[in-house]
Design an enzyme around this catalytic site. Structure first.
Site, PDB file in Angstrom:
ATOM      1  N   HIS A  66     -13.094 -49.839  76.899  1.00 19.70           N
ATOM      2  CA  HIS A  66     -12.038 -49.199  77.346  1.00 19.70           C
ATOM      3  C   HIS A  66     -11.132 -48.905  76.088  1.00 19.70           C
ATOM      4  O   HIS A  66     -10.931 -47.539  75.920  1.00 19.70           O
ATOM      5  CB  HIS A  66     -11.033 -50.127  78.251  1.00 19.70           C
ATOM      6  N   GLU A  67     -10.992 -49.755  75.201  1.00 17.88           N
ATOM      7  CA  GLU A  67      -9.926 -49.531  74.294  1.00 17.88           C
ATOM      8  C   GLU A  67     -10.559 -48.381  73.183  1.00 17.88           C
ATOM      9  O   GLU A  67      -9.927 -47.713  72.508  1.00 17.88           O
ATOM     10  CB  GLU A  67      -9.343 -50.656  73.557  1.00 17.88           C
TER      11      GLU A  67
ATOM     12  N   HIS B  53      -9.696 -44.915  74.319  1.00 20.46           N
ATOM     13  CA  HIS B  53      -8.286 -44.732  73.876  1.00 20.46           C
ATOM     14  C   HIS B  53      -8.409 -44.276  72.392  1.00 20.46           C
ATOM     15  O   HIS B  53      -7.968 -43.573  71.952  1.00 20.46           O
ATOM     16  CB  HIS B  53      -7.315 -45.824  73.980  1.00 20.46           C
TER      17      HIS B  53
ATOM     18  N   GLU C 128      -5.906 -42.332  79.669  1.00 19.92           N
ATOM     19  CA  GLU C 128      -6.621 -43.275  80.619  1.00 19.92           C
ATOM     20  C   GLU C 128      -7.897 -42.507  81.014  1.00 19.92           C
ATOM     21  O   GLU C 128      -8.945 -43.457  81.147  1.00 19.92           O
ATOM     22  CB  GLU C 128      -5.546 -43.605  81.705  1.00 19.92           C
TER      23      GLU C 128
END
Lengths: 515, 515
Positions: free
Chosen positions: B279-280, B283, B309
């Protein structure tokens, strides 16, 4: 302006503190970003970081040199009159005096000159790296000449309106306020003679203590965990600071309650790591010892690089290389590392951490010869600033002094006059602060023992709080109240001299080498 | 001013870029200091850090709202005329448009209102923590009411001179430029119905895949080493970023070439760590995908939180929870961890990472139910802003929706309407960006597959460069050229809708649960 001139001193002082607090807030951010750059930053972030640091230092400078600061200072000075000029005194008087000093220095330097130095030293730093690698002084000498020209001009600007005996003094003043070459010479000369003699007597003995602390493969994690415990034990507060690693150990931080120190770890050099952590903890504890109510003000700042170094050297040498410390620390190591240091003997460890050997490289020198390395640099930079030594003659003069003081032949400039980065950065006046630190350290330590009695008995039990408390009260909490020399007299009752350091060295090395 | 008005557009644009670049330089320092605070800073540094952040954000604001920026913008706008208002277009036009947007927003907010919000949310945050702990809504409701009052006023200021359908839109615009409650409702309503139906069908099956990835004690160092490799493999560039740990995972950074992401590690939750790092990394790769030539400018910035997101969710869900990914990753785990994951089966791992279960807590929800949690919050905050829901009635309305959408009884407000911090920070309009991200993600992913063909075959071999390259070209390098909705149409050929996400979920969970 009118409104300002009708202000009371108290009101002006309040505003001055607010403004100056903002300046130090930005300054602390810059210091922190420097730490991050050396410890955390990924390689690609370099250009971005350079832009940030340039911008912050520009803002900081702009905020300092505005007329408003000068006006506020004048109001305070008018109201508090003569107190301001004197040393010692209450916090507000110290703060006004020191902000005035900084303000005047910043206003005296023309922007063009600052840029010229930045650009010349940026080129000189690159050329120094190449020349050192190539062992070819000619690749650097032109840059050094240019830099010295700029620094002479800078010295003239800085001394404007002040009585300064010589240009070197004006430059050294930036690291060691009030420092004068003649006075340093007066302390260093006899020290040098006594050190050369001591080193000679040690060498004659032909004894080489075995380095039993280093040479054992301990590994990174185990070393870090151990040295953190030791740092905490001597009094570094990890609630208000960190210990990480970087290529070269240093101590910096983001401001109050946030000290960042580093060490460099080689898997089988626990002794080296420990010494560097004791050293940086000394710096760190000085910073941590400032009072919160003075945070961001000169009264919460340090006196000089020499005094800062006195704190690091005290914990590194007076404490960390003492026999009593090793009586405790050897036990800690046996306990921590099990069979790796199973038979570690305190006396052997102590002797091993104190081997004296003439060598060419300052950063690897022992406690005794170290100061001779510093003096070579001090004498040569003063001679260059005075015009008594041409840059072209620097390598010859360097080699001659190494022969005279250390009895060594210098094979090339890479391990000779190009070994240190300082001059390429334009840092003239910096080197002597290392030895001043050793001198202050020895003198402070004697004073602490006079005041506290048998602190070394405590070291044997791993108790260091007495010494730290004394340093906090007498030095850390004093901020910039005194100049280095005055602080020394105030705390030790005597002017700075070579005697305390020589007593310390003669006693320790007399014992180890049977002199 | 006279001199400025006679400037050419090019000259004005150059100066504007310089000024705006300085503002983002300070902003990046602040972001970095936030990272440091959560990841590195010792506890005692808090007060000092707060002072630094407050000062930097003050400076940043001061530098943005000066008339000079407005003048420079006007010159550019006069010269480039109609182009400025339109979306898409060349970099300079985008930059002027977005700087204008930011400038106008900053000028519209009175300093007093900003301070009122800061102070009210600071108190509300504290009260929220207490009320959540005590499971007592009354301790928080007054604070929320006060905050909503301030936010209504803020919405009015922000909409001044613009046509804004309702107050909520003006607030959401700060996170998701151009976002409108009515439009979000039009997408969320059918999505909600289809999700409730899907969750119902899954529940009926009564199948609970075993979580074979989590539950194995792997330890901290081994987990970090493994997830770093996976992050690198999917395309996160460690030359331009770091991965560390913090209480809650996030992704931030100091600016170009310097992304800082974090994860949170629990010794036996490798699957959790991996998902958070995927997830990170999503980003982080978005940030890393911006072009250097646009660094510090809107063209080097992100479109909206929803689009940000979409990047994190794509790598976390579309990739990181796919069967093809696990065909590769299970092998990597068997190789990396030896006997700990000896018999790890790709299909089992994939199913285990995709368990669907109705639950009360948003942050622990699975890919399907997650969006229902978000919708509850979105619907309630819109109702409160519209005045259709009183703060006092919030817990009841919350519980009712949890019963309706998830079939759950909420035992108390601690695990009910007080579970999230967002509202206490005054972040109204933030929640829907999570689900918008999921929707954009699914729609982008389908477009990528249409353009690239069988990318999932590559995942099985640990090859992700095709997808990342497509994202870079179509999204990352576009900076703020388009608004979120327009980017979606530009890239996928269709307006945002619920179909792509539902196709993705139906296919995956249909397969796992045999629907």
């Amino acid at each position: 302006m009118k409104e300002r001139l009708s202000m009371t001193g108290e009101k002006a002082y309040e505003q001055l503190c607010k403004k100056y607090g903002e300046i130090t807030t930005l300054r602390n951010v810059s210091w922190g970003l420097h730490w991050d750059q050396d410890v955390m930053m990924p390689t690609m972030g370099l250009k971005n970081r350079a832009r940030q640091l340039e911008m912050l230092s520009g803002l900081e400078h702009e905020m300092l040199v505005v007329d408003e600061i000068g006006d506020l200072l004048s109001i305070c000075e008018d109201e508090w009159g003569e107190q301001i000029g004197s040393l010692g005194g209450e916090a507000k008087v110290v703060n006004v005096r020191e902000i005035r000093r900084e303000y005047d220095l910043a206003r005296k330097l023309p922007g063009d000159l600052v840029k010229a130095q930045t650009s010349a030293s940026s080129l000189a730093r690159g050329a120094w790296g190449e020349a050192k690698k190539d062992r070819d002084f000619k690749g650097f000498s032109g840059h050094l000449e240019k830099l010295l020209g700029i620094l002479r001009e800078k010295a003239d600007c800085l001394s404007e309106g002040k009585v300064v005996a010589e240009k070197w003094d004006a430059l050294a003043d930036l690291y060691e306020p009030g420092c004068q070459a003649r006075e340093v010479e007066a302390v260093f000369r006899p020290l040098r003679e006594r050190l050369v003699d001591l080193v000679g007597r040690i060498a004659e003995k032909g004894y080489e203590p075995k380095d039993v602390v280093n040479g054992v493969e301990v590994g990174f994690d185990a070393q870090m965990s151990f040295v953190r415990k030791i740092a905490e034990k001597i009094g570094f507060d990890f609630e208000g600071g960190r210990l990480d690693t970087s290529a070269h150990p240093f101590c910096s931080g983001y401001g109050y309650g946030d000290v960042r120190m580093t060490t460099h770890v080689t898997g089988d050099r626990l002794g080296g790591t420990l010494s560097s952590v004791m050293h940086e903890s000394g710096h760190g504890m000085y910073t941590q010892g400032a009072l919160e109510k003075h945070a961001g003000m000169p009264m919460g700042n340090y006196v000089s690089l020499g005094i800062h170094e006195s704190q690091s050297r005290m914990w590194e040498n007076q404490v960390g290389r003492s026999e009593t410390f090793w009586k405790w620390c050897a036990g800690e190591m046996r306990h921590e590392f099990g069979e790796l240091y199973e038979g570690l003997n305190a006396r052997q460890a102590y002797e091993g951490m104190n081997g004296v050997k003439r060598s060419l490289i300052r950063t690897r020198a022992d406690e005794v010869t170290y100061n001779l390395h510093v003096m070579v640099r001090f004498e040569l930079e003063v001679a260059m600033m005075r015009g008594d030594l041409e840059v072209a003659d620097l390598p010859g003069a360097w080699d001659e002094k190494y022969k005279d003081y250390l009895g060594l032949d210098v094979p090339d400039v890479g391990v000779g006059c190009l070994q240190d980065i300082h001059w390429s950065l334009g840092a003239i006046g910096y080197f002597p602060t290392y030895t001043l630190g050793n001198l202050y350290s020895a003198q402070f330590y004697e004073a602490a023992k006079r005041a506290l009695g048998d602190i070394e008995g405590g070291f044997e039990q791993g108790e260091f709080v007495g010494l730290l408390g004394w340093l906090q009260t007498n030095i850390h909490e004093q901020g910039m109240r005194y100049r280095a020399g005055d602080l020394c007299e105030e705390v030790t009752g005597e002017k700075l001299g070579a005697d305390a350091l020589m007593r310390h060295l003669e006693a320790k090395f007399g014992d180890i080498y049977g002199l």
